[in-house]
Design a protein around this motif. Structure first.
Motif, PDB file in Angstrom:
ATOM      1  N   ASP A 162     -27.701  41.373  -4.031  1.00  0.00           N
ATOM      2  CA  ASP A 162     -28.003  42.693  -3.502  1.00  0.00           C
ATOM      3  C   ASP A 162     -26.622  43.437  -2.944  1.00  0.00           C
ATOM      4  OD1 ASP A 162     -30.857  42.359  -4.036  1.00  0.00           O
ATOM      5  OD2 ASP A 162     -31.052  41.171  -2.267  1.00  0.00           O
ATOM      6  N   MET A 163     -25.558  43.176  -3.186  1.00  0.00           N
ATOM      7  CA  MET A 163     -24.320  43.832  -3.024  1.00  0.00           C
ATOM      8  C   MET A 163     -24.031  45.082  -3.947  1.00  0.00           C
ATOM      9  SD  MET A 163     -22.426  42.863  -0.194  1.00  0.00           S
ATOM     10  CE  MET A 163     -20.982  43.928  -0.977  1.00  0.00           C
ATOM     11  N   PRO A 164     -23.918  46.132  -3.184  1.00  0.00           N
ATOM     12  CA  PRO A 164     -23.414  47.277  -4.110  1.00  0.00           C
ATOM     13  C   PRO A 164     -22.407  47.056  -4.795  1.00  0.00           C
ATOM     14  CG  PRO A 164     -23.764  47.838  -1.536  1.00  0.00           C
ATOM     15  CD  PRO A 164     -23.927  46.205  -1.788  1.00  0.00           C
ATOM     16  N   ARG A 165     -22.086  47.698  -5.956  1.00  0.00           N
ATOM     17  CA  ARG A 165     -21.001  47.706  -6.720  1.00  0.00           C
ATOM     18  C   ARG A 165     -19.834  48.107  -6.121  1.00  0.00           C
ATOM     19  NH1 ARG A 165     -20.010  50.810 -12.578  1.00  0.00           N
ATOM     20  NH2 ARG A 165     -18.801  48.767 -13.645  1.00  0.00           N
ATOM     21  N   MET A 166     -18.802  47.343  -6.346  1.00  0.00           N
ATOM     22  CA  MET A 166     -17.567  47.761  -5.666  1.00  0.00           C
ATOM     23  C   MET A 166     -17.036  48.946  -6.089  1.00  0.00           C
ATOM     24  SD  MET A 166     -15.538  44.276  -5.090  1.00  0.00           S
ATOM     25  CE  MET A 166     -15.234  43.749  -6.731  1.00  0.00           C
ATOM     26  N   SER A 167     -16.204  49.538  -5.560  1.00  0.00           N
ATOM     27  CA  SER A 167     -15.385  50.896  -5.956  1.00  0.00           C
ATOM     28  C   SER A 167     -14.415  50.437  -7.159  1.00  0.00           C
ATOM     29  CB  SER A 167     -14.467  51.297  -4.694  1.00  0.00           C
ATOM     30  OG  SER A 167     -13.409  50.409  -4.346  1.00  0.00           O
ATOM     31  N   LEU A 168     -14.020  51.550  -7.841  1.00  0.00           N
ATOM     32  CA  LEU A 168     -13.067  51.326  -8.941  1.00  0.00           C
ATOM     33  C   LEU A 168     -11.962  50.725  -8.380  1.00  0.00           C
ATOM     34  CD1 LEU A 168     -12.528  51.656 -12.156  1.00  0.00           C
ATOM     35  CD2 LEU A 168     -11.857  54.120 -11.202  1.00  0.00           C
ATOM     36  N   SER A 169     -11.370  51.019  -7.688  1.00  0.00           N
ATOM     37  CA  SER A 169     -10.010  50.387  -7.083  1.00  0.00           C
ATOM     38  C   SER A 169     -10.193  48.981  -6.682  1.00  0.00           C
ATOM     39  CB  SER A 169      -9.428  51.133  -5.938  1.00  0.00           C
ATOM     40  OG  SER A 169     -10.343  51.100  -4.540  1.00  0.00           O
ATOM     41  N   TYR A 170     -11.236  48.624  -6.161  1.00  0.00           N
ATOM     42  CA  TYR A 170     -11.327  47.225  -5.957  1.00  0.00           C
ATOM     43  C   TYR A 170     -11.596  46.330  -7.146  1.00  0.00           C
ATOM     44  CZ  TYR A 170     -11.266  47.328  -0.876  1.00  0.00           C
ATOM     45  OH  TYR A 170     -10.933  47.581   0.420  1.00  0.00           O
ATOM     46  N   ARG A 171     -12.447  47.170  -8.071  1.00  0.00           N
ATOM     47  CA  ARG A 171     -12.793  46.531  -9.365  1.00  0.00           C
ATOM     48  C   ARG A 171     -11.578  46.205 -10.069  1.00  0.00           C
ATOM     49  NH1 ARG A 171     -16.869  50.264  -9.809  1.00  0.00           N
ATOM     50  NH2 ARG A 171     -16.238  51.317 -11.754  1.00  0.00           N
ATOM     51  N   ILE A 184      -0.429  32.053 -11.460  1.00  0.00           N
ATOM     52  CA  ILE A 184      -0.044  30.921 -10.406  1.00  0.00           C
ATOM     53  C   ILE A 184      -0.477  29.653 -11.014  1.00  0.00           C
ATOM     54  CG2 ILE A 184      -0.333  32.835  -8.612  1.00  0.00           C
ATOM     55  CD1 ILE A 184      -2.666  31.109  -7.607  1.00  0.00           C
ATOM     56  N   ARG A 185      -1.519  29.607 -11.497  1.00  0.00           N
ATOM     57  CA  ARG A 185      -1.768  28.045 -11.965  1.00  0.00           C
ATOM     58  C   ARG A 185      -0.911  27.635 -13.038  1.00  0.00           C
ATOM     59  NH1 ARG A 185      -8.227  29.287 -12.267  1.00  0.00           N
ATOM     60  NH2 ARG A 185      -8.749  28.968  -9.950  1.00  0.00           N
ATOM     61  N   ALA A 186      -0.655  28.483 -13.772  1.00  0.00           N
ATOM     62  CA  ALA A 186       0.398  27.998 -14.979  1.00  0.00           C
ATOM     63  C   ALA A 186       1.762  27.738 -14.354  1.00  0.00           C
ATOM     64  CB  ALA A 186       0.816  29.133 -15.974  1.00  0.00           C
ATOM     65  N   ALA A 187       2.045  28.317 -13.186  1.00  0.00           N
ATOM     66  CA  ALA A 187       3.245  27.873 -12.613  1.00  0.00           C
ATOM     67  C   ALA A 187       3.250  26.709 -11.837  1.00  0.00           C
ATOM     68  CB  ALA A 187       3.705  29.228 -11.759  1.00  0.00           C
ATOM     69  N   GLY A 188       2.059  26.083 -11.580  1.00  0.00           N
ATOM     70  CA  GLY A 188       1.858  25.015 -10.827  1.00  0.00           C
ATOM     71  C   GLY A 188       1.289  25.076  -9.232  1.00  0.00           C
ATOM     72  N   LEU A 189       1.049  26.443  -8.900  1.00  0.00           N
ATOM     73  CA  LEU A 189       0.869  26.622  -7.599  1.00  0.00           C
ATOM     74  C   LEU A 189      -0.761  26.700  -7.558  1.00  0.00           C
ATOM     75  CD1 LEU A 189       2.954  29.981  -7.104  1.00  0.00           C
ATOM     76  CD2 LEU A 189       3.254  27.547  -6.379  1.00  0.00           C
ATOM     77  N   GLN A 190      -1.375  26.746  -6.437  1.00  0.00           N
ATOM     78  CA  GLN A 190      -2.685  26.635  -6.350  1.00  0.00           C
ATOM     79  C   GLN A 190      -3.612  27.878  -5.408  1.00  0.00           C
ATOM     80  OE1 GLN A 190      -4.323  22.447  -5.470  1.00  0.00           O
ATOM     81  NE2 GLN A 190      -2.185  22.177  -4.836  1.00  0.00           N
ATOM     82  N   ASN A 191      -4.846  27.992  -5.840  1.00  0.00           N
ATOM     83  CA  ASN A 191      -5.622  29.114  -5.201  1.00  0.00           C
ATOM     84  C   ASN A 191      -6.834  28.392  -4.863  1.00  0.00           C
ATOM     85  OD1 ASN A 191      -6.375  28.939  -7.566  1.00  0.00           O
ATOM     86  ND2 ASN A 191      -6.795  31.278  -7.562  1.00  0.00           N
ATOM     87  N   THR A 192      -7.761  29.010  -4.111  1.00  0.00           N
ATOM     88  CA  THR A 192      -9.206  28.643  -3.871  1.00  0.00           C
ATOM     89  C   THR A 192      -9.995  29.036  -4.883  1.00  0.00           C
ATOM     90  OG1 THR A 192      -9.521  30.917  -2.615  1.00  0.00           O
ATOM     91  CG2 THR A 192      -8.951  29.281  -1.285  1.00  0.00           C
ATOM     92  N   ASP A 193     -11.125  28.312  -4.898  1.00  0.00           N
ATOM     93  CA  ASP A 193     -12.215  28.482  -6.070  1.00  0.00           C
ATOM     94  C   ASP A 193     -12.727  29.675  -5.938  1.00  0.00           C
ATOM     95  OD1 ASP A 193     -11.864  25.907  -7.257  1.00  0.00           O
ATOM     96  OD2 ASP A 193     -12.678  24.792  -5.298  1.00  0.00           O
ATOM     97  N   TRP A 194     -12.970  30.250  -5.004  1.00  0.00           N
ATOM     98  CA  TRP A 194     -13.633  31.700  -4.846  1.00  0.00           C
ATOM     99  C   TRP A 194     -12.845  32.365  -3.621  1.00  0.00           C
ATOM    100  CZ3 TRP A 194     -16.671  31.977  -0.536  1.00  0.00           C
ATOM    101  CH2 TRP A 194     -17.139  31.111   0.132  1.00  0.00           C
ATOM    102  N   PHE A 195     -13.342  33.666  -3.416  1.00  0.00           N
ATOM    103  CA  PHE A 195     -12.999  34.593  -2.355  1.00  0.00           C
ATOM    104  C   PHE A 195     -13.986  35.576  -1.998  1.00  0.00           C
ATOM    105  CE2 PHE A 195     -10.905  38.738  -1.137  1.00  0.00           C
ATOM    106  CZ  PHE A 195     -10.161  38.458  -0.360  1.00  0.00           C
ATOM    107  N   PHE A 196     -13.952  35.885  -0.648  1.00  0.00           N
ATOM    108  CA  PHE A 196     -14.801  36.993  -0.474  1.00  0.00           C
ATOM    109  C   PHE A 196     -14.330  37.905   0.896  1.00  0.00           C
ATOM    110  CE2 PHE A 196     -18.372  38.818   2.035  1.00  0.00           C
ATOM    111  CZ  PHE A 196     -19.243  39.471   0.962  1.00  0.00           C
ATOM    112  N   GLY A 197     -14.280  39.266   0.722  1.00  0.00           N
ATOM    113  CA  GLY A 197     -13.754  39.857   1.771  1.00  0.00           C
ATOM    114  C   GLY A 197     -13.457  41.334   1.332  1.00  0.00           C
ATOM    115  N   LEU A 198     -13.637  41.766   0.211  1.00  0.00           N
ATOM    116  CA  LEU A 198     -13.317  43.154  -0.303  1.00  0.00           C
ATOM    117  C   LEU A 198     -14.528  44.059   0.008  1.00  0.00           C
ATOM    118  CD1 LEU A 198     -11.808  42.744  -3.762  1.00  0.00           C
ATOM    119  CD2 LEU A 198     -10.656  42.935  -1.527  1.00  0.00           C
ATOM    120  N   ALA A 199     -15.923  43.351   0.052  1.00  0.00           N
ATOM    121  CA  ALA A 199     -16.804  44.288   0.266  1.00  0.00           C
ATOM    122  C   ALA A 199     -17.010  44.594   1.802  1.00  0.00           C
ATOM    123  CB  ALA A 199     -17.927  43.302  -0.139  1.00  0.00           C
TER     124      ALA A 199
END
Length: 256
Positions: A162-171, A184-199
């Motif tokens: 039920d989250m509204p659609r993000m703005s064009l800039s955030y998309r 970054i993965r191709a370079a051997g760096l790591q990131n989280t599996d998921w993220f939340f905070g733009l909304a």
């Protein structure tokens, strides 16, 4: 795969009020991590406070859009010696190979400045997500590898019901984040599996977080927040004013 969660506050060192609000959220709430701005007025005090709070994970919030550079950064700074604040102008400047080289050197300088003051950064992210701009992917990755940074934020927003659609800039940002994650993965760096905070900005955060926490994605996730006290946050310096207090109070809500 079990869910593990990092709650990270951006802008540590932005101002005394923001710094103190972040520390309150760690001491009294659910905040586990923050990222430091070495370019902003309270950065040095925040570095000292980081050493006094060893249970708080502290990374570096890399900036090319606000504050004073830590290196000789003529192409990305204005006549006042501070970074150009306009993202469209930065996009244009980054068409220059010399500007991209300057950006890489400045990112390295910010990480090394934090290290020289006793910080062992847990990870890096960037102010206004500037390092998601495709022209900065290569300089950003090069800076991380040059300084031994292993973990990087990529702001690929997780979907919740039920989250509204993000703005064009955030998309658009979401698409750039996906491309950065591949690189970054191709370079051997790591990131989280998921993220939340733009909304959340502009919406009641506690209700959104409860919906996210009730059915979180699997794996390691990051929730980005921007808490702080308002006592020294000028309106012209940030679009987030009352939102910082709202998020701070929500992060310290015992029901979360």
């Amino acid at each position: 795969m079990p869910t593990r969660l990092i709650v990270n506050a951006d802008d540590f060192g932005f101002s005394r009020g923001v710094t103190d609000g972040i520390l309150r959220c760690h001491a009294q709430g659910i905040l586990t991590s923050t990222t430091l701005m070495t370019t902003m007025p309270d950065g040095d005090r925040a570095l000292g406070l980081a050493r006094e709070h060893p249970s708080l994970g502290v990374g570096v919030h890399l900036s090319l859009t606000q504050g004073k550079p830590r290196s000789r950064c003529r192409r990305l700074a204005g006549r006042d010696g501070e970074f150009v604040r306009s993202l469209p102008r930065i996009w244009l400047k980054l068409r220059s190979r010399a500007a991209r080289q300057e950006a890489r050197d400045e990112l390295i300088a910010q990480i090394e400045y934090a290290r020289s003051h006793g910080l062992s950064p847990t990870h890096v992210d960037s102010h206004k997500h500037v390092c998601h701009i495709p022209a900065l992917h290569e300089p950003f990755i090069a800076a991380c590898k040059a300084t031994g940074i292993g973990w990087v934020r990529t702001a690929r927003e997780a979907a919740i019901p039920d989250m509204p659609r993000m703005s064009l800039s955030y998309r658009r940002l979401n698409a750039y984040a996906g491309l950065l994650a591949q690189r970054i993965r191709a370079a051997g760096l790591q990131n989280t599996d998921w993220f939340f905070g733009l909304a959340p900005p502009g919406r009641p955060p506690a209700a959104l977080w409860r919906r996210l926490f009730a059915n979180p994605p699997a794996g390691l996730g990051e929730v980005m927040v921007h808490p702080g006290f308002l006592r020294d946050v000028p309106a012209g310096e940030t679009r987030l004013i009352q939102e910082r207090v709202t998020e701070m109070d929500a992060l310290c809500d015992p029901s979360l």
